[in-house]
Motif scaffolding. Structure first.
Motif, mmCIF file in Angstrom:
data_model
loop_
_atom_site.group_PDB
_atom_site.id
_atom_site.type_symbol
_atom_site.label_atom_id
_atom_site.label_comp_id
_atom_site.label_asym_id
_atom_site.label_seq_id
_atom_site.Cartn_x
_atom_site.Cartn_y
_atom_site.Cartn_z
ATOM 1 N N ASN A 147 2.776 7.683 0.780
ATOM 2 C CA ASN A 147 2.635 7.223 -0.595
ATOM 3 C C ASN A 147 3.982 7.330 -1.304
ATOM 4 N N ASP B 60 -5.432 2.315 9.341
ATOM 5 C CA ASP B 60 -5.332 2.875 7.991
ATOM 6 C C ASP B 60 -5.250 4.405 8.016
ATOM 7 N N LYS C 47 -1.632 2.838 -3.869
ATOM 8 C CA LYS C 47 -2.835 3.070 -3.080
ATOM 9 C C LYS C 47 -4.053 2.283 -3.584
ATOM 10 N N LEU D 174 0.819 -1.217 0.000
ATOM 11 C CA LEU D 174 0.000 0.000 0.000
ATOM 12 C C LEU D 174 0.852 1.266 0.000
#
Length: 255
Positions: free
Chosen positions: A204, A199, A170, A166
């Motif tokens: 990212n 979460d 994403k 992740l």
């Protein structure tokens, strides 16, 4: 010839299992904790004649490394992987003179410890707070999972990989548990409520590569040593019914 080869492989597999029972691996992690408490690295057992010793994923001298420093351990938890003959141990030291949070993987060859790899975090490392780590880790429930409710190794690893993937993609579907709590350094995303979430605050564009797993189906847990972009990192997961329940991270920021 093929039948002989398969038979030989089966014999080797059976021998490998016999060389690292859960009891053997528990004895090894017990010896690791005793050695760390005493500051006597040579008492980790059973040691192979040649042992690769790493700190922060770099070759180090076991005689002068963290194992040579006697530490008063306030908390520990170990995973035992009888399939790979490997273990993982989380250690928390809250001594005000020098607190630590340490994660150590042991790997066996021919029934003896051939590789010791530790991540040693202290002041200046990512969100380091040994007192906070001790508090939150000791609140969690990592009891053995009833045998008829245990996830397979594949399911446990897949949950860890989804979480790690992740960070760079994403679109990955992560099996988040409800509740789920993440412990980074001494920072905790939960409060002990049914609404705790993991979460949150996931970056990212970060590649988590070179993954080395220790999987313990009895505890529904997996530890993964990871190159977190350019820094050494450990992510440990508790998986219940295929869903992430707890996440612990140790990240070395220093040299």
């Amino acid at each position: 010839m093929l039948r002989l080869t398969l038979a030989a492989l089966g014999l080797l597999a059976a021998q490998a299992v016999a060389q690292c029972t859960r009891e053997d691996l528990i004895a090894a992690t017990d010896s690791l904790l005793a050695a760390q408490t005493a500051g006597t690295p040579d008492t980790v057992a059973p040691l192979a004649d040649t042992v690769v010793y790493l700190e922060a994923f770099k070759t180090a001298d076991i005689k002068t490394g963290i194992l040579s420093h006697p530490l008063n351990i306030d908390f520990n938890r170990s995973l035992h992987d009888t399939t790979q003959c490997a273990t993982y141990t989380e250690i928390v030291v809250t001594d005000k003179a020098h607190p630590y949070v340490i994660g150590t993987q042991l790997r066996f060859a021919d029934g003896k410890i051939a590789n010791i790899s530790s991540l040693v975090t202290d002041q200046g490392d990512w969100l380091f707070n040994a007192t906070g780590t001790l508090y939150w880790a000791s609140q969690e429930k990592w009891d053995p999972i009833p045998e008829d409710q245990r996830d397979s190794r594949e399911v446990i690893q897949a949950a860890a990989d989804a979480y790690a993937n992740l960070f760079n993609d994403k679109s990955v579907q992560v099996p988040w548990g409800h509740p789920c709590a993440r412990l980074e350094g001494g920072a905790y995303t939960g409060s002990g409520s049914a609404d705790d979430r993991c979460d949150v605050g996931v970056p990212n564009g970060v590649n988590l590569s070179n993954r080395r797993y220790v999987i313990d189906e009895t505890l529904g847990a997996v530890d993964v040593f990871i190159d977190f972009a350019t820094v050494p990192d450990s992510h440990e997961f508790r998986v219940e019914k295929g869903k992430l329940r707890y996440v612990h991270t140790i990240t070395v920021m220093g040299g």
